[in-house]
Design an enzyme around this catalytic site. Structure first.
Site, mmCIF file in Angstrom:
data_model
loop_
_atom_site.group_PDB
_atom_site.id
_atom_site.type_symbol
_atom_site.label_atom_id
_atom_site.label_comp_id
_atom_site.label_asym_id
_atom_site.label_seq_id
_atom_site.Cartn_x
_atom_site.Cartn_y
_atom_site.Cartn_z
ATOM 1 N N SER A 128 0.840 -1.195 0.000
ATOM 2 C CA SER A 128 0.000 0.000 0.000
ATOM 3 C C SER A 128 0.872 1.242 0.000
ATOM 4 O O SER A 128 2.034 1.205 0.380
ATOM 5 C CB SER A 128 -0.918 0.030 1.224
ATOM 6 N N LYS A 182 -4.153 -6.915 2.926
ATOM 7 C CA LYS A 182 -4.178 -5.751 2.025
ATOM 8 C C LYS A 182 -5.625 -5.459 1.588
ATOM 9 O O LYS A 182 -6.044 -4.307 1.480
ATOM 10 C CB LYS A 182 -3.282 -5.994 0.798
ATOM 11 N N HIS A 185 -7.243 -3.731 4.385
ATOM 12 C CA HIS A 185 -6.715 -2.355 4.369
ATOM 13 C C HIS A 185 -7.545 -1.513 3.398
ATOM 14 O O HIS A 185 -8.001 -0.413 3.726
ATOM 15 C CB HIS A 185 -5.241 -2.373 3.959
ATOM 16 N N ASN A 186 -7.763 -2.042 2.201
ATOM 17 C CA ASN A 186 -8.524 -1.289 1.197
ATOM 18 C C ASN A 186 -9.974 -1.092 1.627
ATOM 19 O O ASN A 186 -10.563 -0.046 1.378
ATOM 20 C CB ASN A 186 -8.466 -1.990 -0.157
ATOM 21 N N GLU A 189 -10.049 1.628 3.983
ATOM 22 C CA GLU A 189 -9.826 2.848 3.169
ATOM 23 C C GLU A 189 -11.173 3.329 2.568
ATOM 24 O O GLU A 189 -11.495 4.515 2.645
ATOM 25 C CB GLU A 189 -8.818 2.490 2.084
HETATM 26 P P1 NBP Z 1 -1.327 -1.569 -13.570
HETATM 27 O O1 NBP Z 1 -2.226 -2.229 -12.638
HETATM 28 O O2 NBP Z 1 -1.928 -0.667 -14.522
HETATM 29 O O3 NBP Z 1 -0.513 -2.725 -14.316
HETATM 30 C C1 NBP Z 1 0.275 -2.413 -15.362
HETATM 31 C C2 NBP Z 1 1.313 -3.483 -15.597
HETATM 32 O O4 NBP Z 1 0.710 -4.768 -15.848
HETATM 33 C C3 NBP Z 1 2.084 -3.088 -16.818
HETATM 34 O O5 NBP Z 1 3.427 -3.400 -16.617
HETATM 35 C C4 NBP Z 1 1.434 -3.959 -17.898
HETATM 36 O O6 NBP Z 1 2.246 -4.203 -18.991
HETATM 37 C C5 NBP Z 1 1.212 -5.228 -17.115
HETATM 38 N N1 NBP Z 1 0.310 -6.171 -17.788
HETATM 39 C C6 NBP Z 1 -0.981 -6.066 -18.130
HETATM 40 BR BR1 NBP Z 1 -2.002 -4.582 -17.898
HETATM 41 N N2 NBP Z 1 -1.473 -7.159 -18.704
HETATM 42 C C7 NBP Z 1 -0.434 -8.008 -18.751
HETATM 43 C C8 NBP Z 1 -0.294 -9.315 -19.228
HETATM 44 N N3 NBP Z 1 -1.323 -9.972 -19.749
HETATM 45 N N4 NBP Z 1 0.911 -9.910 -19.115
HETATM 46 C C9 NBP Z 1 1.955 -9.250 -18.577
HETATM 47 N N5 NBP Z 1 1.878 -8.002 -18.092
HETATM 48 C C10 NBP Z 1 0.698 -7.387 -18.184
HETATM 49 O O7 NBP Z 1 -0.118 -0.794 -12.875
HETATM 50 P P2 NBP Z 1 0.184 -0.354 -11.424
HETATM 51 O O8 NBP Z 1 -0.774 0.701 -11.009
HETATM 52 O O9 NBP Z 1 1.625 -0.090 -11.366
HETATM 53 O O10 NBP Z 1 -0.121 -1.647 -10.504
HETATM 54 C C11 NBP Z 1 0.637 -2.838 -10.528
HETATM 55 C C12 NBP Z 1 0.041 -3.795 -9.520
HETATM 56 O O11 NBP Z 1 0.141 -3.191 -8.229
HETATM 57 C C13 NBP Z 1 -1.463 -4.055 -9.739
HETATM 58 O O12 NBP Z 1 -1.777 -5.369 -9.366
HETATM 59 C C14 NBP Z 1 -2.143 -3.087 -8.793
HETATM 60 O O13 NBP Z 1 -3.409 -3.516 -8.396
HETATM 61 C C15 NBP Z 1 -1.161 -3.098 -7.636
HETATM 62 N N6 NBP Z 1 -1.184 -1.882 -6.796
HETATM 63 C C16 NBP Z 1 -1.372 -0.656 -7.339
HETATM 64 C C17 NBP Z 1 -1.383 0.476 -6.520
HETATM 65 C C18 NBP Z 1 -1.548 1.846 -7.107
HETATM 66 O O14 NBP Z 1 -1.696 2.796 -6.310
HETATM 67 N N7 NBP Z 1 -1.532 2.026 -8.422
HETATM 68 C C19 NBP Z 1 -1.173 0.327 -5.138
HETATM 69 C C20 NBP Z 1 -0.954 -0.933 -4.624
HETATM 70 C C21 NBP Z 1 -0.958 -2.032 -5.448
HETATM 71 P P3 NBP Z 1 2.132 -3.308 -20.327
HETATM 72 O O15 NBP Z 1 2.927 -2.065 -20.053
HETATM 73 O O16 NBP Z 1 2.732 -4.167 -21.355
HETATM 74 O O17 NBP Z 1 0.692 -3.018 -20.565
#
Ligand code: NBP
Length: 468
Positions: A128, A182, A185-186, A189
């Site tokens: 988080s 987690k 946590h959400n 939130e």
């Molecule tokens: P995203 O949730 O938007 O994920 C983007 C990533 O997933 C990119 O690298 C993308 O590759 C890859 N991806 C996808 Br979409 N489909 C794919 C596939 N079929 N095979 C391989 N890679 C694939 O990005 P993020 O916000 O950085 O979140 C990453 C993880 O962390 C998620 O699970 C999210 O729920 C979690 N998270 C996010 C936050 C936040 O605040 N954003 C906080 C905590 C946890 P590409 O570039 O080739 O499309």
């Protein structure tokens, strides 16, 4: 083995910032992303960092020494399964995959079991703190085998947020427990955000005060027991003006989306039969907010009551509102921790709630002063049945209950919705009732369905032929 070497797959906001965080802490990072653009972008922006880009999975894997530490930061669900499937042919026994995505805990349990069979170690890790936490210190919830956690803890401690020199990471428990925590946590939130938005609505539409003043009120609250990340950002949001000198908040559509983790938490609460009414109300209210067009039509039926509370009462009312919000926040955390307790028993996770409260204390969205109290209550008794039974929260809720009642009454009179504030009070009133009308429900069930009932004067199950 190069101990300070990690591979990261997935360069979205989180993956990119975690890469920079690891690098900053002296780790050599190999990176890979499904599409090339994100790799190129990161390398272009940070050409001098100790980060090695790879454009094929094979090269990426070969760059890591055995046992390999691979952190997945890809979209949860199918993307995670697909990535793991592609990785398996290149891995050997004792290699470790860490899933840092927002994965559904039951998927984590399945993946853990599947990978265990082929000797690959798997950690399901909740993270988080959004992009800021990923870059400067996150709140981290790893679940899996303790022996495997011990192997990776050295780098998690480095990239985690710090509170009083303690890292906001610790071993949570077996298999899916990290992702479960987690998810809760959400859920909390969602609850806290909805509670804060209700108080904002009350200040704006009952007291009719402007954004600047509301921001000042939140600023004041943030200096006392309500101190938290969410109150702080609310204060900042409310005073933010765009280039045309207009408050941005007034230009934002009143529709709130979600990514499903609140819904998962509510589903789990229903499965485990644990009261989770406040947080579920918050989830429902996101759905309701999205019915914008219908609400627009329906609002024509509502008689607008816009009678401002008399000025003399304003100070008392704001004081009540502060206490009502704190009351609501108590119930939000209470229901969240209760559900973790239920899940821990069901899935045999042996969760330590003071450790969890410690992890939530910095780097995450629900960090708040109240967690210090929660932490010390669970430290004294990890098995306490309900936070409301602790003397601290017992006294607080007793003291603030008249405030929340006043706020809800006034909101009802003004037609201002208070779904989570009302839910907090209803939960409190039910939990603190020696007698509930469930006797009538028992009788009704027996009347129409022969379901039997228990009695106050005798032991056993009874049926009555009610229709004679
Ligand atoms: P995203 O949730 O938007 O994920 C983007 C990533 O997933 C990119 O690298 C993308 O590759 C890859 N991806 C996808 Br979409 N489909 C794919 C596939 N079929 N095979 C391989 N890679 C694939 O990005 P993020 O916000 O950085 O979140 C990453 C993880 O962390 C998620 O699970 C999210 O729920 C979690 N998270 C996010 C936050 C936040 O605040 N954003 C906080 C905590 C946890 P590409 O570039 O080739 O499309």
């Amino acid at each position: 083995m190069l101990k300070k070497q990690i591979g990261i797959i997935g360069l979205g906001i989180m993956g990119t910032n975690l890469t920079l965080n690891f690098e900053k802490n002296g780790y050599q990072i190999s990176i890979f992303n499904r599409t090339k653009d994100k790799i190129n972008e990161l390398m272009l922006n940070y050409p001098k960092k100790n980060i090695k880009p790879y454009y094929t999975l094979k090269e990426f894997i070969s760059s890591l020494n055995h046992p390999k530490y691979i952190l997945l930061m890809v979209k949860s669900g199918k993307a995670t399964d697909e990535t793991i499937k592609k990785l398996i042919p290149y891995l050997k026994k004792k290699d470790i995959i860490i899933d840092g995505g927002n994965t559904y805990f039951k998927d984590t349990i399945k993946r853990y079991n599947k990978l265990k069979k082929i000797g690959i170690d798997f950690i399901g890790m909740g993270i988080s703190g959004g992009e800021e936490g990923a870059l400067n210190g996150a709140s981290i919830m790893p679940g899996g085998d303790k022996t495997i956690y011990n192997k990776i803890s050295h780098f998690l401690i480095k990239i985690a947020a710090k509170k009083n020199n303690r890292s906001c990471v610790d071993y949570i428990g077996p298999n899916g427990s990290g992702h479960y925590v987690k998810m809760i946590h959400n859920g909390i939130e969602y609850g806290n955000m909805q509670l804060i938005s209700e108080t904002y609505n009350i200040l704006k539409n009952i007291l009719l005060i402007n954004n600047k003043k509301i921001s000042k009120i939140f600023n004041k609250w943030n200096k006392k027991e309500l101190n938290s990340y969410l109150i702080k950002i609310t204060r900042n949001i409310l005073k933010f003006k765009n280039k045309k000198n207009k408050y941005l908040i007034d230009l934002i559509l009143d529709k709130a989306d979600n990514k499903g983790t609140g819904k998962w938490a509510s589903i789990s609460a229903l499965e485990l039969e644990s009261p989770f009414s406040l947080i579920t109300e918050a989830v429902f209210n996101r759905y309701l907010s999205n019915l914008k067009e219908e609400r627009k039509i329906a609002s024509k039926n509502k008689k607008i009551i816009n009678k401002k509370i008399k000025r003399i009462k304003e100070k008392i009312f704001i004081n009540d509102l502060e206490h009502a919000l704190y009351f609501g926040i108590i119930i939000s955390y209470t229901q969240g921790f209760l559900l973790m307790q239920k899940a821990s028993r069901k899935y045999k996770w042996n969760l330590n709630y003071s450790v969890i409260a410690k992890i939530f204390q910095e780097g995450c969205i629900i960090k708040a002063k109240i967690l210090n109290k929660i932490r010390s209550i669970y430290k004294k008794n990890n098995q306490i049945k309900n936070l409301l039974l602790s003397s601290f929260f017992q006294k607080k809720t007793k003291k603030y209950q008249s405030s929340i009642r006043n706020i809800i009454i006034e909101s009802i009179k003004h037609g201002i919705p208070t779904p989570t504030l009302s839910s907090a009070l209803s939960y409190y009133d039910s939990y603190n009732s020696d007698k509930l009308p469930a006797n009538l429900i028992q009788a009704q069930r027996d009347y129409f369905g022969n379901h039997m009932y228990e009695r106050t004067d005798k032991k056993g199950k009874f049926h009555t032929n009610w229709k004679i």
